[in-house]
Design a protein around this motif. Structure first.
Motif, PDB file in Angstrom:
ATOM      1  N   HIS A 159       0.828  -1.209   0.000  1.00  0.00           N
ATOM      2  CA  HIS A 159       0.000   0.000   0.000  1.00  0.00           C
ATOM      3  C   HIS A 159       0.862   1.258   0.000  1.00  0.00           C
ATOM      4  N   ILE A 160       1.876   1.285   0.838  1.00  0.00           N
ATOM      5  CA  ILE A 160       2.743   2.464   0.911  1.00  0.00           C
ATOM      6  C   ILE A 160       3.451   2.692  -0.420  1.00  0.00           C
ATOM      7  N   ALA A 161       3.919   1.610  -1.058  1.00  0.00           N
ATOM      8  CA  ALA A 161       4.566   1.744  -2.368  1.00  0.00           C
ATOM      9  C   ALA A 161       3.611   2.343  -3.390  1.00  0.00           C
ATOM     10  N   THR A 162       2.361   1.893  -3.370  1.00  0.00           N
ATOM     11  CA  THR A 162       1.357   2.431  -4.289  1.00  0.00           C
ATOM     12  C   THR A 162       1.130   3.913  -4.039  1.00  0.00           C
ATOM     13  N   GLU A 163       1.007   4.293  -2.763  1.00  0.00           N
ATOM     14  CA  GLU A 163       0.741   5.688  -2.428  1.00  0.00           C
ATOM     15  C   GLU A 163       1.935   6.584  -2.736  1.00  0.00           C
ATOM     16  N   LEU A 164       3.145   6.121  -2.445  1.00  0.00           N
ATOM     17  CA  LEU A 164       4.327   6.927  -2.763  1.00  0.00           C
ATOM     18  C   LEU A 164       4.466   7.119  -4.269  1.00  0.00           C
ATOM     19  N   THR A 165       4.168   6.073  -5.032  1.00  0.00           N
ATOM     20  CA  THR A 165       4.207   6.196  -6.492  1.00  0.00           C
ATOM     21  C   THR A 165       3.185   7.222  -6.966  1.00  0.00           C
ATOM     22  N   ARG A 166       1.996   7.164  -6.414  1.00  0.00           N
ATOM     23  CA  ARG A 166       0.946   8.106  -6.806  1.00  0.00           C
ATOM     24  C   ARG A 166       1.348   9.542  -6.495  1.00  0.00           C
ATOM     25  N   ARG A 167       2.142   9.732  -5.443  1.00  0.00           N
ATOM     26  CA  ARG A 167       2.589  11.066  -5.057  1.00  0.00           C
ATOM     27  C   ARG A 167       3.845  11.507  -5.804  1.00  0.00           C
ATOM     28  N   GLY A 168       4.396  10.631  -6.669  1.00  0.00           N
ATOM     29  CA  GLY A 168       5.581  10.993  -7.433  1.00  0.00           C
ATOM     30  C   GLY A 168       6.864  10.954  -6.636  1.00  0.00           C
ATOM     31  N   GLU A 181       9.761  -8.035  -2.886  1.00  0.00           N
ATOM     32  CA  GLU A 181      10.170  -6.672  -3.205  1.00  0.00           C
ATOM     33  C   GLU A 181       9.016  -5.898  -3.838  1.00  0.00           C
ATOM     34  N   PHE A 182       8.954  -4.615  -3.495  1.00  0.00           N
ATOM     35  CA  PHE A 182       7.963  -3.707  -4.069  1.00  0.00           C
ATOM     36  C   PHE A 182       8.696  -2.504  -4.640  1.00  0.00           C
ATOM     37  N   THR A 183       8.206  -1.993  -5.756  1.00  0.00           N
ATOM     38  CA  THR A 183       8.859  -0.849  -6.384  1.00  0.00           C
ATOM     39  C   THR A 183       8.028   0.412  -6.204  1.00  0.00           C
ATOM     40  N   VAL A 184       8.732   1.526  -6.133  1.00  0.00           N
ATOM     41  CA  VAL A 184       8.120   2.847  -6.081  1.00  0.00           C
ATOM     42  C   VAL A 184       8.545   3.605  -7.329  1.00  0.00           C
ATOM     43  N   SER A 185       7.583   4.176  -8.033  1.00  0.00           N
ATOM     44  CA  SER A 185       7.865   4.991  -9.225  1.00  0.00           C
ATOM     45  C   SER A 185       8.738   4.249 -10.231  1.00  0.00           C
ATOM     46  N   GLY A 186       8.428   2.976 -10.437  1.00  0.00           N
ATOM     47  CA  GLY A 186       9.136   2.183 -11.436  1.00  0.00           C
ATOM     48  C   GLY A 186      10.347   1.440 -10.931  1.00  0.00           C
ATOM     49  N   GLY A 187      10.739   1.662  -9.690  1.00  0.00           N
ATOM     50  CA  GLY A 187      11.881   0.950  -9.124  1.00  0.00           C
ATOM     51  C   GLY A 187      13.203   1.585  -9.512  1.00  0.00           C
ATOM     52  N   GLY A 188      14.286   0.887  -9.154  1.00  0.00           N
ATOM     53  CA  GLY A 188      15.603   1.480  -9.319  1.00  0.00           C
ATOM     54  C   GLY A 188      15.853   2.461  -8.187  1.00  0.00           C
ATOM     55  N   GLY A 189      16.747   3.390  -8.396  1.00  0.00           N
ATOM     56  CA  GLY A 189      17.024   4.381  -7.362  1.00  0.00           C
ATOM     57  C   GLY A 189      17.539   3.735  -6.094  1.00  0.00           C
ATOM     58  N   MET A 190      17.131   4.269  -4.950  1.00  0.00           N
ATOM     59  CA  MET A 190      17.606   3.720  -3.682  1.00  0.00           C
ATOM     60  C   MET A 190      16.958   2.363  -3.409  1.00  0.00           C
ATOM     61  N   ARG A 191      17.673   1.540  -2.668  1.00  0.00           N
ATOM     62  CA  ARG A 191      17.181   0.225  -2.270  1.00  0.00           C
ATOM     63  C   ARG A 191      17.083   0.220  -0.750  1.00  0.00           C
ATOM     64  N   LEU A 192      15.868   0.110  -0.245  1.00  0.00           N
ATOM     65  CA  LEU A 192      15.637   0.147   1.190  1.00  0.00           C
ATOM     66  C   LEU A 192      15.488  -1.273   1.714  1.00  0.00           C
ATOM     67  N   THR A 193      16.236  -1.586   2.748  1.00  0.00           N
ATOM     68  CA  THR A 193      16.243  -2.930   3.314  1.00  0.00           C
ATOM     69  C   THR A 193      16.084  -2.836   4.832  1.00  0.00           C
TER      70      THR A 193
END
Length: 223
Positions: A159-168, A181-193
């Motif tokens: 849910h958080i990934a979906t909402e962060l993507t929606r917010r850009g 794994e879940f991606t935000v805004s298409g994935g890539g970028g930082m990797r949070l673990t």
């Protein structure tokens, strides 16, 4: 992208079952304890969660999740006892299970009713997330330990990934311990673990994002 339909449907109903048990276990003093949700007691938090499900099963969908509707849900239930709200939770859980069983894949992927910015599946997953998080709000207020559930952690991160993507929000991959794994805004970028629940708290204004190397933009509820 939500979790699979069967997982979300079963997960929400199971979460509501756990929530009913939590509410039913409380006494009057615990019910009146202030929570970390500003201005709300433990009983108010329960009233919001159960009120949201009551609105859903009764078709009161317009504005669901807005401050005005949320406050109405709380006000309608102020003065009720834990037993009364636990009984209502049991009722809406059963009605919710019947309602969810009527949705096929086409309905699940269609736009959600009531103006929610996503699919029906997104909206149901949001209810699961909300119930899980608010149960922790109640336990936190009472000095009780967080009751972790890997399925609910996964639904919350989804849910958080979906909402962060929606917010850009910035591209990122959410790769927390023991979860897919879940991606935000298409994935890539930082990797949070690391621990998923620390991120859930940071992304909802309940934890310090700086401790995870993030800023306040990760908070879904920041102004």
């Amino acid at each position: 992208m939500t979790l699979p339909r069967d997982q979300v449907q079963a997960g929400l109903i199971d979460e509501l079952d756990d929530f009913e048990k939590l509410v039913r276990s409380l006494d009057a003093d615990q019910w009146a304890t202030p929570s970390r949700c500003a201005g709300w007691t433990v009983g108010d938090v329960a009233g919001h969660v159960i009120g949201s499900m009551a609105d859903v099963v009764n078709g009161r969908l317009e504005g669901l999740g807005t401050p005005e509707v949320t406050e109405r849900e709380v006000q309608e239930r102020r003065g009720r006892t834990p037993e009364q709200l636990a009984n209502e939770c049991a009722e809406v859980r059963e009605l919710g299970a019947t309602l969810l069983s009527a949705f096929d894949d086409a309905a699940w992927e269609a736009p959600a009713p009531g103006g929610y910015p996503g699919t029906l599946g997104d909206g149901v997953e949001a209810l699961w997330f909300d119930t899980y998080l608010h149960a922790d709000d109640m336990r936190s207020a009472l000095g009780q330990a967080t009751q972790r559930n890997p399925r609910s952690d996964a639904a919350s991160i989804s849910h958080i990934a979906t909402e962060l993507t929606r917010r850009g929000w910035q591209p990122a991959t959410l790769a927390f311990d023991g979860l897919p794994e879940f991606t935000v805004s298409g994935g890539g970028g930082m990797r949070l673990t690391g621990d998923a629940f620390r991120f859930i708290l940071a992304a909802t204004g309940r934890g310090n994002p700086a401790a995870l190397g993030l800023d306040d933009s990760v908070n879904l509820y920041a102004d």
